[in-house]
Scaffold this motif. Structure first.
Motif, PDB file in Angstrom:
ATOM      1  N   TRP A  94       4.799 -17.264 -35.202  1.00 42.23           N
ATOM      2  CA  TRP A  94       4.300 -18.613 -35.962  1.00 42.23           C
ATOM      3  C   TRP A  94       5.419 -19.136 -36.929  1.00 42.23           C
ATOM      4  CZ3 TRP A  94       0.355 -21.213 -34.703  1.00 42.23           C
ATOM      5  CH2 TRP A  94      -0.438 -20.613 -34.027  1.00 42.23           C
ATOM      6  N   PHE A 118       6.204 -23.245 -37.922  1.00 43.12           N
ATOM      7  CA  PHE A 118       6.081 -23.516 -39.271  1.00 43.12           C
ATOM      8  C   PHE A 118       7.303 -24.312 -39.728  1.00 43.12           C
ATOM      9  CE2 PHE A 118       6.661 -22.753 -43.609  1.00 43.12           C
ATOM     10  CZ  PHE A 118       5.731 -23.650 -44.103  1.00 43.12           C
ATOM     11  N   PRO A 136       4.419 -18.950 -47.389  1.00 49.37           N
ATOM     12  CA  PRO A 136       3.824 -19.704 -46.137  1.00 49.37           C
ATOM     13  C   PRO A 136       3.190 -18.527 -45.303  1.00 49.37           C
ATOM     14  CG  PRO A 136       5.892 -20.570 -46.644  1.00 49.37           C
ATOM     15  CD  PRO A 136       5.806 -19.611 -47.548  1.00 49.37           C
ATOM     16  N   LEU A 175      -0.605 -18.437 -43.742  1.00 49.63           N
ATOM     17  CA  LEU A 175      -1.074 -18.428 -42.319  1.00 49.63           C
ATOM     18  C   LEU A 175      -1.525 -16.893 -41.903  1.00 49.63           C
ATOM     19  CD1 LEU A 175       2.353 -20.114 -40.951  1.00 49.63           C
ATOM     20  CD2 LEU A 175       0.005 -21.050 -41.762  1.00 49.63           C
ATOM     21  N   LEU A 201      -5.239 -16.859 -42.952  1.00 52.35           N
ATOM     22  CA  LEU A 201      -5.825 -17.828 -42.179  1.00 52.35           C
ATOM     23  C   LEU A 201      -6.312 -16.903 -40.834  1.00 52.35           C
ATOM     24  CD1 LEU A 201      -4.505 -21.399 -42.263  1.00 52.35           C
ATOM     25  CD2 LEU A 201      -6.936 -20.616 -41.533  1.00 52.35           C
ATOM     26  N   SER A 202      -5.272 -16.282 -40.235  1.00 53.40           N
ATOM     27  CA  SER A 202      -5.585 -15.448 -39.013  1.00 53.40           C
ATOM     28  C   SER A 202      -6.569 -14.403 -39.396  1.00 53.40           C
ATOM     29  CB  SER A 202      -3.936 -15.045 -38.706  1.00 53.40           C
ATOM     30  OG  SER A 202      -4.331 -13.972 -37.622  1.00 53.40           O
ATOM     31  N   ILE A 243      -5.034 -21.491 -37.313  1.00 56.08           N
ATOM     32  CA  ILE A 243      -3.537 -21.201 -38.222  1.00 56.08           C
ATOM     33  C   ILE A 243      -2.809 -22.481 -38.445  1.00 56.08           C
ATOM     34  CG2 ILE A 243      -1.123 -20.092 -38.065  1.00 56.08           C
ATOM     35  CD1 ILE A 243      -2.637 -17.667 -36.656  1.00 56.08           C
ATOM     36  N   THR A 244      -2.887 -23.345 -37.502  1.00 53.54           N
ATOM     37  CA  THR A 244      -2.019 -24.649 -37.840  1.00 53.54           C
ATOM     38  C   THR A 244      -2.782 -25.447 -38.729  1.00 53.54           C
ATOM     39  OG1 THR A 244      -3.261 -25.661 -35.670  1.00 53.54           O
ATOM     40  CG2 THR A 244      -1.017 -24.899 -35.386  1.00 53.54           C
ATOM     41  N   GLY A 295      -3.401 -24.436 -41.717  1.00 58.91           N
ATOM     42  CA  GLY A 295      -2.868 -23.854 -42.922  1.00 58.91           C
ATOM     43  C   GLY A 295      -1.504 -24.553 -42.977  1.00 58.91           C
ATOM     44  N   PHE A 296      -0.978 -25.169 -42.057  1.00 54.82           N
ATOM     45  CA  PHE A 296       0.471 -25.583 -42.133  1.00 54.82           C
ATOM     46  C   PHE A 296       0.564 -26.502 -43.251  1.00 54.82           C
ATOM     47  CE2 PHE A 296       2.716 -25.167 -37.706  1.00 54.82           C
ATOM     48  CZ  PHE A 296       2.416 -23.718 -37.776  1.00 54.82           C
ATOM     49  N   ALA A 303       0.760 -24.626 -46.446  1.00 48.86           N
ATOM     50  CA  ALA A 303       2.008 -23.472 -46.643  1.00 48.86           C
ATOM     51  C   ALA A 303       3.128 -24.166 -46.954  1.00 48.86           C
ATOM     52  CB  ALA A 303       2.155 -22.771 -45.264  1.00 48.86           C
ATOM     53  N   GLY A 355      -5.460 -19.912 -47.694  1.00 45.54           N
ATOM     54  CA  GLY A 355      -5.847 -19.505 -46.196  1.00 45.54           C
ATOM     55  C   GLY A 355      -7.242 -19.392 -46.254  1.00 45.54           C
TER      56      GLY A 355
END
Lengths: 297, 297
Positions: free
Chosen positions: B10, B14, B49, B53, B56-57, B63-64, B66-67, B70, B191
């Protein structure tokens, strides 16, 4: 309604809101609170908040709905002055006849108070209960763009770099469009957005704000030269004025005055068109017309 | 999944996002772009960050999504280091083995680049297309609170003021809760918020983040003392360590190690409870368990 009447009716209420938001953002850290308050209460003319609220009024919006956007804008403007005055930047000891923040509270507190005002601006907008999430997101995005690395801060960087070289008049305009123009334009855009004004109105008022911002800057440059002359008896073309990138140094004093009058004329043209096109606007637009008196020479 | 596997999968993606946002925010001002990039690419471990992520996972989110949160968090963290390093603040010449920003680009650019990263953080969140306006407003409000005058900046002010007096261990904890803890807690909260995690999960993971933040700080204080001893052969209780408000100076080295182990145990307790209560969590929680290895002595 005159500018004076509008100010008397709304600005004390707005100031109350501005200070109550400060208490909400900084309940605990006493010196940080004091430093932020010192700068927020520094005798600024509140032109930017006034523009937000007057635009809202002109667009028949609820004026208190614009308090959050107006306060956030004033926080951003205030932080930018604090950081601009720092020794590493313009190194100014006085602003509006008072000692600058770092002269009173020290440099580290001034840096932190600036950061705090910048951050709190976005907190105020995010926490406002008067407007919808969609409007808040738009206002936040626009404020970040106007004040950020592609807006005001880009203009400040250009300005720092421009001190070392001569700019053309077009380059100088571009620096000011970003450095001071972007926030003035934001004031009008925010007022239109909160009031849900139609597109032609918004376009015309944004055009007005561009002329106002430019007029404000030319007036500022001219005032420095004229005041300096009156006070010191030096000739107008003294070294400091010549070496700086200003309208008088690039256009000459009479050229700059001519440019100022032309820009004021264009701003007034925008106001005339709005007054003609929207019923009820004629009565409210005097606030803006009288605002132009601030920038006349 | 191990921490290493998660990072390999990831963090390069990111980082691509982080830099693409920089290009979007600062298309035109070359030196400002360079300065912001210098600090963003300064070899940070991207712990914050990663926490966004990984949370979130763990909460089965995308996950994306949360970019943006983050990246905004990393921008805020990075600006805070730039301003912290300034001559008027900690006056540091080096960070992570490289010259600090103001040593390379000058002080005025460092102030402006910090302001720019701070502002751009909110632009990134406001402009994100992956999440709803409601979520964005919550994330912006929480980030402003965590990093602002009642969070990180209050902690920095406390820290500046605390240098002049001796703190109790409770006061020291409160300074760190604000100065470094608030942003670490935000990572986990963000997250959970993006993933729409339930309340017990969010509460447990926020509790975990509080212990992690504290452990991180005690570890940092201890590392300074231990490294110093190993390198210089000085006794542990040298003047600098004694005069600063640190865990070893207040608790002694063995007391601080004991406190660190206790805090790590509490963090692991949170992780155990999450792993037991949520099906599928056991597999993903190793990322967090292995993260705790960073703070062991």
């Amino acid at each position: 309604m005159s500018l004076n009447e509008f100010q008397s009716e709304w600005m004390p209420r707005f100031d109350d809101y501005l200070y109550s938001e400060l208490d909400a953002c900084v309940p605990a850290q006493e010196n940080l609170h004091k430093a932020m308050a010192y700068s927020l209460m520094g005798g600024g003319k509140r032109i930017r908040p006034l523009l937000v609220l007057a635009t809202l009024s002109l667009a028949d919006g609820e004026i208190t709905d614009g308090f959050a956007a107006a306060a956030a804008l004033e926080y951003i403007h205030t932080y930018s002055l604090i950081h601009d005055d720092l020794p590493a930047m313009d190194n100014d000891d006085y602003r509006r006849g008072r000692l600058t923040l770092h002269k009173v509270f020290g440099e580290s507190t001034a840096i932190l108070a600036g950061d705090a005002l910048l951050t709190a601006a976005f907190e105020i907008l995010a926490e406002s209960t008067a407007i919808s999430a969609d409007k808040k997101i738009k206002l936040i995005g626009l404020l970040a763009k106007a004040s950020g690395p592609n807006g005001m801060i880009a203009g400040q960087m250009d300005d720092v770099e421009g001190e070392k070289k001569a700019l053309t008049i077009e380059e100088l305009k571009q620096v000011h469009e970003k450095k001071t123009g972007a926030l003035i334009r934001y004031a009008v855009t925010a007022g239109c957005l909160v009031a849900e004004a139609d597109e032609p109105f918004t376009t015309e008022m944004e055009e007005f704000s561009r002329h106002l911002g430019l007029a404000y800057q030319i007036h500022n440059d001219l005032k420095d030269v004229v005041l300096d002359e009156a006070e010191t008896g030096k000739t107008i073309h003294h070294d400091a004025a010549l070496n700086k990138n200003t309208y008088p140094s690039l256009l000459g004093v009479s050229g700059a005055i001519q440019e100022l009058n032309s820009v004021i004329g264009q701003a007034e043209g925008c106001l005339d068109r709005v007054a003609l096109s929207y019923s009820g606007a004629e009565d409210k637009i005097d606030v803006f017309r009288q605002l132009m008196d601030y920038v006349r020479i």
